[in-house]
Design an enzyme around this catalytic site. Sequence first.
Site, PDB file in Angstrom:
ATOM      1  N   SER A 285     -15.651  -6.561  24.860  1.00  0.00           N
ATOM      2  CA  SER A 285     -15.495  -7.981  25.170  1.00  0.00           C
ATOM      3  C   SER A 285     -15.620  -8.803  23.902  1.00  0.00           C
ATOM      4  CB  SER A 285     -16.611  -8.373  26.141  1.00  0.00           C
ATOM      5  OG  SER A 285     -16.772  -9.772  26.179  1.00  0.00           O
TER       6      SER A 285
ATOM      7  N   TYR B 121     -26.041  -8.991  28.572  1.00  0.00           N
ATOM      8  CA  TYR B 121     -24.715  -8.425  28.845  1.00  0.00           C
ATOM      9  C   TYR B 121     -23.983  -8.119  27.536  1.00  0.00           C
ATOM     10  CZ  TYR B 121     -19.676  -8.637  29.445  1.00  0.00           C
ATOM     11  OH  TYR B 121     -18.337  -8.383  29.341  1.00  0.00           O
TER      12      TYR B 121
ATOM     13  N   LYS C  36     -22.504  -4.438  25.624  1.00  0.00           N
ATOM     14  CA  LYS C  36     -21.157  -4.150  25.110  1.00  0.00           C
ATOM     15  C   LYS C  36     -21.236  -3.730  23.637  1.00  0.00           C
ATOM     16  CE  LYS C  36     -18.803  -4.645  28.778  1.00  0.00           C
ATOM     17  NZ  LYS C  36     -18.125  -3.488  29.380  1.00  0.00           N
TER      18      LYS C  36
HETATM   19  N1  UFG Z   1     -16.505 -23.406  32.823  1.00  0.00           N
HETATM   20  C1  UFG Z   1     -16.659 -24.605  33.497  1.00  0.00           C
HETATM   21  N2  UFG Z   1     -17.048 -24.572  34.800  1.00  0.00           N
HETATM   22  C2  UFG Z   1     -17.286 -23.391  35.475  1.00  0.00           C
HETATM   23  C3  UFG Z   1     -17.112 -22.182  34.770  1.00  0.00           C
HETATM   24  C4  UFG Z   1     -16.740 -22.220  33.444  1.00  0.00           C
HETATM   25  O1  UFG Z   1     -16.462 -25.680  32.937  1.00  0.00           O
HETATM   26  O2  UFG Z   1     -17.640 -23.443  36.661  1.00  0.00           O
HETATM   27  C5  UFG Z   1     -16.060 -23.443  31.426  1.00  0.00           C
HETATM   28  C6  UFG Z   1     -17.030 -22.819  30.434  1.00  0.00           C
HETATM   29  O3  UFG Z   1     -17.967 -23.763  29.999  1.00  0.00           O
HETATM   30  C7  UFG Z   1     -16.072 -22.322  29.339  1.00  0.00           C
HETATM   31  C8  UFG Z   1     -14.798 -21.963  30.112  1.00  0.00           C
HETATM   32  O4  UFG Z   1     -14.878 -22.668  31.343  1.00  0.00           O
HETATM   33  O5  UFG Z   1     -15.767 -23.388  28.472  1.00  0.00           O
HETATM   34  C9  UFG Z   1     -14.669 -20.471  30.398  1.00  0.00           C
HETATM   35  O6  UFG Z   1     -15.860 -20.033  31.034  1.00  0.00           O
HETATM   36  P1  UFG Z   1     -15.933 -18.592  31.741  1.00  0.00           P
HETATM   37  O7  UFG Z   1     -17.289 -18.491  32.357  1.00  0.00           O
HETATM   38  O8  UFG Z   1     -14.755 -18.376  32.631  1.00  0.00           O
HETATM   39  O9  UFG Z   1     -15.763 -17.597  30.534  1.00  0.00           O
HETATM   40  P2  UFG Z   1     -16.648 -17.436  29.209  1.00  0.00           P
HETATM   41  O10 UFG Z   1     -15.721 -17.665  28.067  1.00  0.00           O
HETATM   42  O11 UFG Z   1     -17.889 -18.209  29.249  1.00  0.00           O
HETATM   43  O12 UFG Z   1     -17.088 -15.918  29.373  1.00  0.00           O
HETATM   44  C10 UFG Z   1     -16.183 -14.906  29.119  1.00  0.00           C
HETATM   45  C11 UFG Z   1     -16.519 -13.668  29.941  1.00  0.00           C
HETATM   46  C12 UFG Z   1     -17.831 -13.066  29.508  1.00  0.00           C
HETATM   47  C13 UFG Z   1     -17.876 -12.931  28.020  1.00  0.00           C
HETATM   48  C14 UFG Z   1     -17.560 -14.228  27.348  1.00  0.00           C
HETATM   49  C15 UFG Z   1     -17.571 -14.166  25.850  1.00  0.00           C
HETATM   50  O13 UFG Z   1     -16.598 -13.993  31.316  1.00  0.00           O
HETATM   51  O14 UFG Z   1     -17.913 -11.796  30.090  1.00  0.00           O
HETATM   52  O15 UFG Z   1     -16.268 -14.647  27.761  1.00  0.00           O
HETATM   53  O16 UFG Z   1     -16.588 -13.322  25.425  1.00  0.00           O
HETATM   54  F1  UFG Z   1     -19.134 -12.566  27.666  1.00  0.00           F
END
Ligand code: UFG
Length: 362
Positions: free
Chosen positions: A124, A148, A152
Amino acid sequence: MRILVCGGAGYIGSHTCLGLIERGHSVVIADSGVNSSPRVIPRLRRLAGVPIPVHRADLRDRAAMTALFATYRFDAVLHFAALKAVGDSCRRPLDYFDNNISGTIVLLQAMRGAGVRRLVFSSSATVYGEPERVPVREDAGLSVMNPYGRTKLVAEQLIGDLCTADPEFRAANLRYFNPVGAHASGLIGEDPCGEPTNLMPYICQVAVGAREKLRVFGGDYPTVDGTGVRDYIHVVDLARAHVDALEYMVRADASVTVNLGTGRGVSVLELVHAFERASGRRIAYEIVGRRAGDAASVYADPSLAHALFGWRAQFDVDAMCRDAWRWQAMNPEGYRTVARREPASSRGRRARIGGSRAVDVV
Ligand code: UFG
């Protein structure tokens, strides 16, 4: 090749099984069922049109893994079987260490015992922590932001040590950015347990009325519109990358570590608006405070995967939203739904659906 797909009933694993079968490989699934539905299996078999043996097995179950490797002669293993929720990992780190790290160790031992020396590992972009600069290249610094992420990074390191110790062992560490979307049939997709923590499944649930509104975490980042920027990648592109990486590993007789993303940063609000266009539904949202641990902007430099094995993402954000919406509209309650008709807004791009000749092995 005959491929063992650990976690093959999950979101990315199930799409990759189809990708492997389309390219002429045969697939055996091992899945614990801890974060997957058994209902994916008949749908997968229907799409594939071939039998797919499925074994309910936890990677930590040494006897089950040894038996699996004694039953089949595998040419390679694809390892998707892991817990993956960042917040959950902070609440129960030991479960994550046990499932993700111990599971990987038992799998590697079983592979070694059976003389299977090719592994494709689901890593990841989390291994980069908060990247110092974007786009992120594979040689960027690595760091850990949560348990998590630690699992990885540790798993990548264990695999690296094994490659050093056994000169014939080959591994592909695939660092995913943000996988979204679903198969064009609308029959398989992402089905999170409980309240989604990731953005796209949350948007999907707002679109079908299961959630009232999206909370946008932070509107004051130094980005195009103040919301977080990520590199969303269509799960079908991601699935194809696994097959490309596997075939490259065999052809070039080499190990690789590559980013899998589109190289394009998309903000939360850009994704919301693309989804509104694709679905014809309004997505209610509210901008709230930042989520702890979130970076402002993370997107890949995916050029190494292209240079090594010619892979490049083909689907854009509109296609990701269209396919995510088709899946959600046809399956408003995920795999608990008896699949509904395809929504009018997403008709036009459909996959050929194969016959159903499969039998349950386990
Ligand atoms: N976000 C919102 N509202 C929500 C969910 C997410 O505004 O309800 C925003 C987050 O702040 C971020 C973007 O949407 O800016 C993406 O968030 P995600 O949770 O979908 O994804 P992340 O980038 O935070 O996480 C992903 C993977 C993880 C991994 C991470 C870093 O889900 O497994 O990328 O690589 F660890």
